[in-house]
Scaffold this motif. Sequence first.
Motif, PDB file in Angstrom:
ATOM      1  N   UNK A  38     108.771  13.645 -23.969  1.00  0.00           N
ATOM      2  CA  UNK A  38     107.559  14.428 -23.654  1.00  0.00           C
ATOM      3  C   UNK A  38     107.875  15.667 -22.816  1.00  0.00           C
ATOM      4  N   UNK A  39     109.129  15.737 -22.318  1.00  0.00           N
ATOM      5  CA  UNK A  39     109.542  16.957 -21.602  1.00  0.00           C
ATOM      6  C   UNK A  39     110.796  17.499 -22.296  1.00  0.00           C
ATOM      7  N   UNK A  40     111.533  18.369 -21.617  1.00  0.00           N
ATOM      8  CA  UNK A  40     112.667  19.032 -22.250  1.00  0.00           C
ATOM      9  C   UNK A  40     113.961  18.234 -22.162  1.00  0.00           C
ATOM     10  N   UNK A  41     115.005  18.703 -22.840  1.00  0.00           N
ATOM     11  CA  UNK A  41     116.283  17.997 -22.822  1.00  0.00           C
ATOM     12  C   UNK A  41     116.872  17.915 -21.410  1.00  0.00           C
ATOM     13  N   UNK A  42     116.541  18.908 -20.577  1.00  0.00           N
ATOM     14  CA  UNK A  42     117.065  18.897 -19.203  1.00  0.00           C
ATOM     15  C   UNK A  42     116.390  17.827 -18.345  1.00  0.00           C
ATOM     16  N   UNK A  43     115.281  17.252 -18.858  1.00  0.00           N
ATOM     17  CA  UNK A  43     114.591  16.201 -18.094  1.00  0.00           C
ATOM     18  C   UNK A  43     114.877  14.807 -18.645  1.00  0.00           C
ATOM     19  N   UNK A  44     115.640  14.740 -19.721  1.00  0.00           N
ATOM     20  CA  UNK A  44     115.870  13.435 -20.365  1.00  0.00           C
ATOM     21  C   UNK A  44     116.599  12.503 -19.391  1.00  0.00           C
ATOM     22  N   UNK A  45     116.281  11.192 -19.496  1.00  0.00           N
ATOM     23  CA  UNK A  45     116.845  10.220 -18.551  1.00  0.00           C
ATOM     24  C   UNK A  45     118.128   9.574 -19.070  1.00  0.00           C
ATOM     25  N   UNK A  46     118.457   9.783 -20.364  1.00  0.00           N
ATOM     26  CA  UNK A  46     119.671   9.114 -20.857  1.00  0.00           C
ATOM     27  C   UNK A  46     120.908   9.727 -20.203  1.00  0.00           C
TER      28      UNK A  46
END
Length: 446
Positions: free
Chosen positions: A208-216
């Motif tokens: 739901x946000x950008x790749x820079x916010x991804x948790x993986x």
Amino acid sequence: MKNRLLDSQRRGGDVSLRVAVVGSGPAGLYTAEALMKQATGPVTVDVLERLPTPYGLVRYGVAPDHTSIKSIAGYLRGVLELPDVRFLGGVEFGKDVDAADLLACYDAVVYCTGAMVDRRMGIPGEDLPGSVAATDFVNWYCGHPDVPADRFVLDSSEVAVIGVGNVAVDVVRVLAKTAEELRATDVPEEVLRRLAASRVRTIHMIGRRGPEHAKFTLKELRELGELTNADVRVRREECRADVTAASRQVRGNVEVLQSWAARGLAGRPRLVDVRFWMRPVEILGEGRVEALKLERTRLVEGRVTGTGEFETLPVGMVLRSVGYRSVPLPGVPFSESTMTVPNEAGRVRDREYVAGWLKRGPTGVIGTNKSDAAETVRTLLADLAGREPVRHADLDDLLAARGVSPVTYEQWLSIEAAEAELAKSLDRGERVKLLGLAAMLTACGR
Ligand SMILES: Cc1cc2nc3c(=O)[nH]c(=O)nc-3n(C[C@H](O)[C@H](O)[C@H](O)COP(=O)(O)OP(=O)(O)OC[C@H]3O[C@@H](n4cnc5c(N)ncnc54)[C@H](O)[C@@H]3O)c2cc1C
Ligand SMILES: NC(=O)c1ccc[n+]([C@@H]2O[C@H](COP(=O)([O-])OP(=O)(O)OC[C@H]3O[C@@H](n4cnc5c(N)ncnc54)[C@H](OP(=O)(O)O)[C@@H]3O)[C@@H](O)[C@H]2O)c1
């Protein structure tokens, strides 16, 4: 033999510190280990577990193809084999025993029951058949006795996985691999059969946000790009991000995603379609999931905000991988806002403590629970130093009076042996999980 010696010591009224640990996942077993290491006098620990099997999410969460992480069970096994640690499987806090029982039998209790339940998204259609919590799906492929093997039929060609954390990556990878690739793992035989019959071709993973916010994490993300059975598609315009000031982890994630956006598809049988800046707004369908409606997002003052631009994916299954949450334990304080047990460095209230996901929420890797448990044990030992024991009852007597006969460590070893035997008979890897409580209890002669 080990348990028998311990029993006689306990019944002999010795003056060692006696601690009950509730839950045998990493937090529970690191707590038991820390008690042994940090205590200056004698200490005995009983580890109570609702299942007949120890190790919590290491057994029923860590992905079956992550064999090196699964091998942490070998380390945790060493804790259960310490002479003053005892495993009592099949004993459920809240059903077989409560806080008052344990406080009567032990000097202190440490709650380590983890976070076993899914979070909700709060959108229409979330309860349609085919909208599934990742917790259920993970339990299914890990052979957890709470989820029967016939729970899932993978008969849709397109599925959506909501969330871009490590659990979502695990779920996507299991859906994308062939059954043959999972054959050497401990996936139950019936689950493997159902994975082999899977009609899934496209797996959308939705952030739901950008790749820079991804948790993986980078290592887990990279594995998606190395799948032999699936291509990965990323849209260039969805993974633009200024990461010059970001952490190495975030820069790495974005670089990997951008490199995938630049490469073509190789025509592999399955497709992992990674999306960013899209949030689920409705799950659509008559009587079951037929589609997922997404809305493009942007950040406004740091908040995810819809742009009014929509897209509908024709998926037959939606897997919600939006995080886990703990459940309150009867009679134990619980914060509904943080979904954890309120504590000060592990202390809940007099003689009651907490560690692991129940203490700090569902974040961090397995090792995080070690330092977390060590902190709780430091608090516990400081609180109890010099105190006279107040316990006055014996758990074995109490359980016997209630007709509860715990699964011993030796009986768990019989379950393990049966799983190794099954793997051998099927010509699969080191072990194949037994399905259901009845099969496990039969394997240990009960
Ligand atoms: C799907 C998934 C995959 C993961 N993969 C990785 C990975 O690859 N690498 C990594 O580093 N971390 C991974 N993690 C994170 C890691 O598993 C956790 O950090 C860790 O398991 C938390 O430990 P815990 O002991 O607090 O909880 P848990 O591991 O959940 O253990 C809790 C235990 O308490 C028992 N219990 C619950 N209620 C009761 C009750 N009422 N009475 C008695 N017993 C009870 C449960 O049966 C369970 O055995 C993963 C997490 C998930 C969800
Ligand atoms: N191999 C490994 O080491 C491994 C494997 C599995 C799990 N783990 C660990 O276990 C922990 C739990 O992992 P997890 O993946 O369950 O949780 P997580 O890391 O918290 O990820 C949850 C994801 O769900 C998204 N999300 C939350 N609410 C949403 C909503 N309403 N709609 C859409 N998306 C939503 C989050 O997006 P936002 O960021 O926008 O909220 C985030 O992308 C983590 O610490 C993880 O690292 C580790």
